[in-house]
Scaffold this motif. Structure first.
Motif, PDB file in Angstrom:
ATOM      1  N   THR A   9       0.810  -1.270  -0.078  1.00 48.65           N
ATOM      2  CA  THR A   9      -0.064   0.136   0.141  1.00 48.65           C
ATOM      3  C   THR A   9       0.822   1.132   0.073  1.00 48.65           C
ATOM      4  OG1 THR A   9      -1.556  -1.158   1.182  1.00 48.65           O
ATOM      5  CG2 THR A   9      -1.798   1.309   1.284  1.00 48.65           C
ATOM      6  N   CYS A  10       1.718   1.350   0.924  1.00 46.38           N
ATOM      7  CA  CYS A  10       2.740   2.476   0.864  1.00 46.38           C
ATOM      8  C   CYS A  10       3.547   2.690  -0.593  1.00 46.38           C
ATOM      9  CB  CYS A  10       3.954   2.238   1.984  1.00 46.38           C
ATOM     10  SG  CYS A  10       2.855   2.287   3.578  1.00 46.38           S
ATOM     11  N   TYR A  11       3.936   1.509  -1.075  1.00 45.87           N
ATOM     12  CA  TYR A  11       4.567   1.563  -2.314  1.00 45.87           C
ATOM     13  C   TYR A  11       3.829   2.161  -3.384  1.00 45.87           C
ATOM     14  CZ  TYR A  11       7.274  -0.225  -6.456  1.00 45.87           C
ATOM     15  OH  TYR A  11       7.853  -0.110  -7.399  1.00 45.87           O
ATOM     16  N   ALA A  12       2.550   1.461  -3.468  1.00 49.58           N
ATOM     17  CA  ALA A  12       1.551   2.039  -4.504  1.00 49.58           C
ATOM     18  C   ALA A  12       1.202   3.598  -4.389  1.00 49.58           C
ATOM     19  CB  ALA A  12       0.435   1.162  -4.418  1.00 49.58           C
ATOM     20  N   MET A  13       1.257   3.825  -3.190  1.00 53.99           N
ATOM     21  CA  MET A  13       1.072   5.349  -2.766  1.00 53.99           C
ATOM     22  C   MET A  13       2.135   6.322  -3.249  1.00 53.99           C
ATOM     23  SD  MET A  13      -1.174   5.299   0.740  1.00 53.99           S
ATOM     24  CE  MET A  13      -1.302   7.043   0.810  1.00 53.99           C
ATOM     25  N   VAL A  14       3.264   5.761  -2.894  1.00 55.76           N
ATOM     26  CA  VAL A  14       4.413   6.704  -3.206  1.00 55.76           C
ATOM     27  C   VAL A  14       4.459   6.808  -4.883  1.00 55.76           C
ATOM     28  CG1 VAL A  14       6.914   6.516  -3.232  1.00 55.76           C
ATOM     29  CG2 VAL A  14       5.558   6.168  -1.295  1.00 55.76           C
ATOM     30  N   ILE A  15       4.200   5.642  -5.441  1.00 53.63           N
ATOM     31  CA  ILE A  15       4.391   5.580  -6.970  1.00 53.63           C
ATOM     32  C   ILE A  15       3.376   6.425  -7.688  1.00 53.63           C
ATOM     33  CG2 ILE A  15       4.058   4.206  -9.093  1.00 53.63           C
ATOM     34  CD1 ILE A  15       6.725   3.898  -7.770  1.00 53.63           C
ATOM     35  N   ILE A  16       2.204   6.543  -7.054  1.00 57.94           N
ATOM     36  CA  ILE A  16       1.006   7.323  -7.395  1.00 57.94           C
ATOM     37  C   ILE A  16       1.268   8.911  -7.310  1.00 57.94           C
ATOM     38  CG2 ILE A  16      -1.394   7.772  -7.461  1.00 57.94           C
ATOM     39  CD1 ILE A  16      -1.818   4.917  -7.063  1.00 57.94           C
ATOM     40  N   THR A  17       1.751   9.038  -6.077  1.00 55.88           N
ATOM     41  CA  THR A  17       2.145  10.545  -5.720  1.00 55.88           C
ATOM     42  C   THR A  17       3.271  11.146  -6.699  1.00 55.88           C
ATOM     43  OG1 THR A  17       1.319   9.980  -3.701  1.00 55.88           O
ATOM     44  CG2 THR A  17       2.918  12.075  -3.976  1.00 55.88           C
ATOM     45  N   MET A  18       4.392  10.251  -6.928  1.00 55.03           N
ATOM     46  CA  MET A  18       5.371  10.912  -7.521  1.00 55.03           C
ATOM     47  C   MET A  18       5.011  10.889  -9.271  1.00 55.03           C
ATOM     48  SD  MET A  18       8.662   8.250  -6.426  1.00 55.03           S
ATOM     49  CE  MET A  18       9.769   9.244  -7.372  1.00 55.03           C
ATOM     50  N   TRP A  19       4.269  10.121  -9.458  1.00 54.14           N
ATOM     51  CA  TRP A  19       3.774  10.360 -11.142  1.00 54.14           C
ATOM     52  C   TRP A  19       2.675  11.683 -11.191  1.00 54.14           C
ATOM     53  CZ3 TRP A  19       3.363   4.512 -12.008  1.00 54.14           C
ATOM     54  CH2 TRP A  19       4.244   3.856 -12.901  1.00 54.14           C
ATOM     55  N   CYS A  20       2.094  11.790 -10.302  1.00 55.31           N
ATOM     56  CA  CYS A  20       1.078  12.834 -10.400  1.00 55.31           C
ATOM     57  C   CYS A  20       1.869  14.254 -10.252  1.00 55.31           C
ATOM     58  CB  CYS A  20       0.050  12.896  -9.255  1.00 55.31           C
ATOM     59  SG  CYS A  20      -1.267  11.466  -9.225  1.00 55.31           S
ATOM     60  N   ILE A  21       2.984  14.461  -9.252  1.00 53.60           N
ATOM     61  CA  ILE A  21       3.609  15.360  -9.008  1.00 53.60           C
ATOM     62  C   ILE A  21       4.470  15.757 -10.452  1.00 53.60           C
ATOM     63  CG2 ILE A  21       5.583  16.500  -7.955  1.00 53.60           C
ATOM     64  CD1 ILE A  21       4.625  15.001  -5.467  1.00 53.60           C
ATOM     65  N   TRP A  22       4.865  14.654 -11.002  1.00 54.94           N
ATOM     66  CA  TRP A  22       6.051  14.713 -12.233  1.00 54.94           C
ATOM     67  C   TRP A  22       4.888  15.383 -13.343  1.00 54.94           C
ATOM     68  CZ3 TRP A  22      11.193  14.594 -13.006  1.00 54.94           C
ATOM     69  CH2 TRP A  22      11.412  14.418 -14.172  1.00 54.94           C
ATOM     70  N   ILE A  23       3.752  14.654 -13.602  1.00 55.36           N
ATOM     71  CA  ILE A  23       2.884  15.215 -14.622  1.00 55.36           C
ATOM     72  C   ILE A  23       2.303  16.625 -14.199  1.00 55.36           C
ATOM     73  CG2 ILE A  23       0.632  14.659 -15.601  1.00 55.36           C
ATOM     74  CD1 ILE A  23       0.926  11.722 -15.167  1.00 55.36           C
ATOM     75  N   SER A  24       2.191  17.118 -13.058  1.00 58.59           N
ATOM     76  CA  SER A  24       1.943  18.185 -12.678  1.00 58.59           C
ATOM     77  C   SER A  24       2.808  19.276 -13.093  1.00 58.59           C
ATOM     78  CB  SER A  24       1.222  18.648 -11.377  1.00 58.59           C
ATOM     79  OG  SER A  24       2.150  18.314 -10.448  1.00 58.59           O
ATOM     80  N   GLN A  25       4.034  18.903 -12.998  1.00 60.05           N
ATOM     81  CA  GLN A  25       5.147  19.991 -12.989  1.00 60.05           C
ATOM     82  C   GLN A  25       5.587  19.919 -14.666  1.00 60.05           C
ATOM     83  OE1 GLN A  25       8.013  18.494 -10.490  1.00 60.05           O
ATOM     84  NE2 GLN A  25       7.272  19.417  -8.750  1.00 60.05           N
ATOM     85  N   SER A  26       5.253  18.984 -15.413  1.00 59.50           N
ATOM     86  CA  SER A  26       5.646  19.073 -16.801  1.00 59.50           C
ATOM     87  C   SER A  26       4.697  19.918 -17.782  1.00 59.50           C
ATOM     88  CB  SER A  26       5.376  17.441 -17.253  1.00 59.50           C
ATOM     89  OG  SER A  26       6.209  16.631 -16.429  1.00 59.50           O
TER      90      SER A  26
END
Length: 398
Positions: free
Chosen positions: A381-398
């Motif tokens: 669960t922690c791993y999935a949340m970290v992956i989803i959060t990193m992807w969301c942050i990266w997409i919002s900054q792109s």
């Protein structure tokens, strides 16, 4: 007859003839200005028609462009009233001087330039060029397949400095077409003029920034969803009875299948020297979690294997910590075929040599299995949340 401002066409001739412009054609090697100290102003119109492909490994972008060049030829000026109202003609491009505009960051250029240019009576010339460019682009694949790339095209003269040829962008004439076919989608296109300083000379250049977005549907369907299914099956395998030998073999089969999946997936993942995409790290960690899951099963199987053997008395503090505190912490519910430790304590049977019967080992193994399963779920669960959060942050900054 010299074809210029003061020239007239041959009498009874409807429009210009080849003979009337021969003097202009003879000046083709020279820049078309009366005063050589005046620069020739060239305007550039840019249309990005389509993104044909992206090679992440070679860092190459293939596009199809449509360019329009506008410049002024001071030798091609006439009065339409003196030429039967002819105000626009087309001439062979090879007969006239043309700006030597090139793309600096191109590996391959397949040009389909129109063999003719359009000239109006004021001397303004328009030349259309269709280009299939294979250009270098620094691709960032960390957020693959949800990545957004920003590539550049730099246009400039090959040999003429700013004093000889001035290059600028046509006002509001650079654009991109609404073409969303294929893997890539055109998002935005901006451009600006600047000066390139090299020694004592200066060159006018135009830089266009092309923003493209990858369509992630193919990779989500072929990579992420199958991987998620395998991880889900691995989680559900914990519901197999802990005393069943099939749990360990089932998990080993899953790991083997996931390894084959990684080998097949390797051809779809981009490989560059800039780093590893986060999806590659995601798959590696998923494989590591499956190995941890198998290790947990090995530990429980080891406890079960020795449950019928003779052991020394388990320390009381171990029984208290595992059977009382940990069991209460994880809200463990005792199976119907297993007595709670309080009831089992009343029926405790010890052998003559002081060993402990399976009544102690069995509750402990159930609690340990439940505890390790909860820890495994927490990690995933922690791993999935970290992956989803990193992807969301990266997409919002792109």
């Amino acid at each position: 007859v010299l074809f210029s401002k003061s020239s007239n066409f041959v009498e009874n001739q409807s429009g210009p003839t080849h003979e009337s412009m021969q003097a202009v054609f003879d000046l083709q090697p020279f820049r078309p200005v009366v005063n050589l100290s005046s620069p020739t102003i060239a305007n550039l119109s840019f249309t990005l028609y389509a993104v044909l492909g992206v090679n992440e490994k070679a860092q190459i972008l293939t596009t199809f462009l449509w360019l329009r060049l506008f410049w002024h030829n001071e030798f091609l000026v006439w009065d339409p009233d003196e030429c039967d109202g002819v105000s626009r003609i087309s001439l062979p491009v090879k007969e006239l001087w043309t700006p030597d505009i090139i793309v600096y960051d191109v590996d391959d250029d397949v040009s389909q330039a129109c063999p003719y240019v359009y000239v109006n009576h004021t001397g303004h010339i328009r030349w259309d060029r269709m280009l299939r460019l294979v250009s270098a682009c620094n691709l960032e694949i960390f957020s693959f397949p949800f990545d957004v790339q920003n590539c550049t095209f730099t246009f400039g003269s090959y040999m003429h400095t700013s004093k000889e040829s001035s290059l600028s962008i046509c006002t509001k004439t650079f654009k991109l077409l609404e073409n969303t076919s294929g893997e890539w989608e055109l998002v935005d296109l901006t451009g600006e003029s600047s000066i390139l300083q090299f020694g004592i000379d200066e060159w006018d250049i135009i830089t266009f920034w092309v923003v493209i977005r990858r369509s992630p549907v193919l990779y989500v369907v072929n990579l992420l969803i199958p991987s998620s299914f395998l991880m889900l099956i691995d989680i559900l395998s914990f519901y197999l009875p802990p005393h069943s030998v099939d749990r360990a073999s089932f998990k080993m089969t899953l790991i083997l299948g996931y390894t084959v999946f990684l080998l097949i997936m390797n051809d779809l993942l981009p490989s560059t020297a800039n780093g590893t995409p986060i999806i590659g790290i995601y798959f590696s960690v998923c494989l590591a979690l499956m190995v941890i899951s198998l290790l947990e099963t090995v530990i429980i199987t080891n406890v079960l294997h020795h449950s019928s053997m003779k052991y020394q008395e388990i320390p009381n503090w171990v029984r208290v910590v595992i059977l009382k505190h940990i069991a209460n912490l994880i809200c463990y519910r005792w199976p119907e075929d297993v007595r709670p430790p309080e009831e089992a304590q009343e029926e405790k049977l010890e052998s003559s040599n002081g060993t402990t019967g399976p009544w102690v080992i069995q509750p402990i193994r159930y609690v340990l299995d439940y505890l390790l399963f909860r820890i495994y779920l927490l990690l995933i669960t922690c791993y999935a949340m970290v992956i989803i959060t990193m992807w969301c942050i990266w997409i919002s900054q792109s």
